[in-house]
Scaffold this motif. Structure first.
Motif, short mmCIF file in Angstrom:
data_model
loop_
_atom_site.label_atom_id
_atom_site.label_comp_id
_atom_site.label_asym_id
_atom_site.label_seq_id
_atom_site.Cartn_x
_atom_site.Cartn_y
_atom_site.Cartn_z
N THR A 97 0.83 -1.21 0.00
CA THR A 97 0.00 0.00 0.00
C THR A 97 0.86 1.26 0.00
O THR A 97 0.64 2.17 -0.79
CB THR A 97 -0.94 0.00 1.22
N GLY A 98 1.84 1.31 0.90
CA GLY A 98 2.70 2.48 0.98
C GLY A 98 3.59 2.64 -0.23
O GLY A 98 3.81 3.76 -0.72
N THR A 99 4.09 1.51 -0.75
CA THR A 99 4.97 1.57 -1.92
C THR A 99 4.23 2.09 -3.14
O THR A 99 4.73 2.96 -3.87
CB THR A 99 5.54 0.18 -2.22
N GLN A 100 3.03 1.60 -3.38
CA GLN A 100 2.25 2.04 -4.53
C GLN A 100 1.82 3.49 -4.39
O GLN A 100 1.77 4.24 -5.38
CB GLN A 100 1.03 1.13 -4.71
N ALA A 175 -1.99 -1.52 7.33
CA ALA A 175 -1.68 -0.82 6.08
C ALA A 175 -1.53 0.67 6.30
O ALA A 175 -0.82 1.35 5.54
CB ALA A 175 -2.77 -1.10 5.04
N TRP A 176 -2.17 1.22 7.34
CA TRP A 176 -2.05 2.66 7.58
C TRP A 176 -0.66 3.03 8.05
O TRP A 176 -0.24 4.18 7.86
CB TRP A 176 -3.11 3.12 8.58
N ILE A 177 0.07 2.10 8.64
CA ILE A 177 1.47 2.38 8.98
C ILE A 177 2.28 2.60 7.70
O ILE A 177 3.05 3.56 7.60
CB ILE A 177 2.07 1.21 9.80
N PHE A 178 2.07 1.73 6.73
CA PHE A 178 2.82 1.82 5.49
C PHE A 178 2.31 2.97 4.61
O PHE A 178 3.06 3.52 3.80
CB PHE A 178 2.78 0.49 4.77
N THR A 179 1.02 3.30 4.75
CA THR A 179 0.51 4.49 4.06
C THR A 179 1.21 5.74 4.57
O THR A 179 1.61 6.61 3.79
CB THR A 179 -1.01 4.62 4.28
N THR A 183 3.82 8.56 2.62
CA THR A 183 3.68 10.01 2.55
C THR A 183 4.89 10.76 3.07
O THR A 183 5.03 11.96 2.79
CB THR A 183 2.44 10.47 3.34
N VAL A 184 5.75 10.10 3.84
CA VAL A 184 6.90 10.80 4.42
C VAL A 184 8.23 10.42 3.78
O VAL A 184 9.19 11.19 3.84
CB VAL A 184 6.98 10.57 5.96
N MET A 185 8.29 9.22 3.18
CA MET A 185 9.52 8.81 2.52
C MET A 185 9.64 9.47 1.15
O MET A 185 8.64 9.86 0.54
CB MET A 185 9.56 7.28 2.36
N GLN A 189 11.45 3.02 -3.18
CA GLN A 189 12.46 2.08 -2.70
C GLN A 189 12.70 2.25 -1.20
O GLN A 189 12.88 1.27 -0.47
CB GLN A 189 13.77 2.26 -3.47
N ALA A 190 12.70 3.50 -0.74
CA ALA A 190 12.88 3.76 0.68
C ALA A 190 11.70 3.22 1.48
O ALA A 190 11.88 2.66 2.58
CB ALA A 190 13.04 5.25 0.93
N VAL A 191 10.50 3.37 0.95
CA VAL A 191 9.31 2.84 1.63
C VAL A 191 9.40 1.32 1.73
O VAL A 191 9.14 0.73 2.79
CB VAL A 191 8.03 3.25 0.87
N GLN A 192 9.77 0.68 0.63
CA GLN A 192 9.86 -0.79 0.62
C GLN A 192 10.93 -1.29 1.58
O GLN A 192 10.71 -2.26 2.30
CB GLN A 192 10.14 -1.28 -0.79
N GLY A 193 12.09 -0.62 1.58
CA GLY A 193 13.16 -1.04 2.48
C GLY A 193 12.78 -0.89 3.94
O GLY A 193 13.02 -1.78 4.76
N THR A 194 12.16 0.25 4.28
CA THR A 194 11.73 0.46 5.67
C THR A 194 10.64 -0.51 6.06
O THR A 194 10.60 -1.01 7.19
CB THR A 194 11.23 1.90 5.84
N ALA A 195 9.73 -0.79 5.13
CA ALA A 195 8.65 -1.74 5.41
C ALA A 195 9.20 -3.13 5.70
O ALA A 195 8.69 -3.84 6.59
CB ALA A 195 7.69 -1.79 4.22
N MET A 196 10.24 -3.52 4.99
CA MET A 196 10.85 -4.83 5.24
C MET A 196 11.48 -4.88 6.62
O MET A 196 11.40 -5.90 7.33
CB MET A 196 11.90 -5.13 4.18
#
Length: 274
Positions: A97-100, A175-179, A183-185, A189-196
């Motif tokens: 969700t956050g990556t997209q 999903a709201w964490i990744f959303t 919005t802040v990353m 790629q940064a969102v995906q890395g942090t999510a992992m």
């Protein structure tokens, strides 16, 4: 001055002076963005690869690899691992969700919405609602694969549906964490890395795969406060026993707290970028 040009000041003035969207307008706008996200999924079927292939691979792989070593047999391990895979599926599928979102923002898609008098939550809540379809597919496939491998939920149809529903609620909440991360990353790629980095500790430092009693004392402390552990226990109680225990209440409370914190943060950080 052309007629089209003469109308521009009036359109701009209407936009500036237009009142804030009413709750009813916000709901309709959110549903419109949800429909937009569903159309995007239909045109990009690769978005469903993680929710179709991952449950198949993870359920079979973890069950057959660890079943004999942890529980003595695959069949004895299934009541432990199937609810665990459900919870892990919830957190892994909602990462997208956050990556997209970040990809859309990088492409300038959301810049088009700046001139629209719409509720600020609509562009975020719409895709979140559409993603429920992905969570439904992932949770359903996990349970069906488990049944095909010989798993028989002791909680019956009612308990299985309740555990399935709790998995979807947990995924939508997380999903709201990744959303918010989206919005802040600065990049997808940064969102995906942090999510992992978030996903791995929550998944593997929980009770999803093994009994926490076999872990070091300091790690057991983290497992007890890990919100995913409460979701796993609640899903096990529902699917294996059909019991609505206190863990179900704690899991739902945790989901509500996550939404109460990260939904406003997501809207606030998104509005700043608008």
């Amino acid at each position: 001055m052309t007629a089209a040009t003469a109308e521009l000041p009036d359109l701009t003035l209407d936009r500036v002076l237009s009142p804030r969207p009413s709750p009813g307008d916000a709901v309709r706008q959110t549903l419109a963005f949800a429909w937009r996200a569903l159309l995007k999924m239909r045109r990009n079927p690769e978005q469903f690869m993680d929710v179709t292939l991952q449950p198949l691979l993870f359920t079979a792989m973890f069950t057959y690899i660890f079943g004999g070593a942890i529980s003595g047999s695959v069949s004895d391990y299934m009541p432990t691992i199937i609810p665990g895979i459900l919870a892990q599926t919830a957190i892994t599928t909602c990462m997208a969700t956050g990556t997209q979102l970040r990809e859309d923002m990088d492409k300038g898609v959301f810049d088009r919405f700046k001139s629209l008098p719409i509720a600020r939550i609509a562009p975020l809540a719409g895709p979140a609602i559409a993603d429920i379809l992905r969570y439904v597919i992932a949770a359903t496939l996990t349970i069906l694969v488990g049944i095909a491998m010989g798993y028989r939920p002791g909680g019956g149809v009612g308990g299985t549906i309740a555990g399935w529903a709790l998995t979807i609620i947990a995924a939508w909440s997380l999903a709201w964490i990744f959303t918010w991360l989206g919005t802040v990353m600065r990049t997808a790629q940064a969102v995906q890395g942090t999510a992992m980095l978030i996903m791995f500790p929550l998944s593997f430092m929980s009770n999803a795969f093994v009994d926490p009693d076999t872990m070091p004392g300091w790690l057991q402390g983290f497992v007890k406060v890990n919100p995913l552990s409460h979701v796993v226990t609640a899903v096990r109680d529902l699917i294996n026993n059909g019991s609505f225990t206190g863990e179900v209440g704690w899991a739902l409370l945790g989901c509500a707290i996550v939404v109460a914190i990260f939904l406003p943060l997501s809207v606030r950080s998104y509005s700043r970028k608008m």
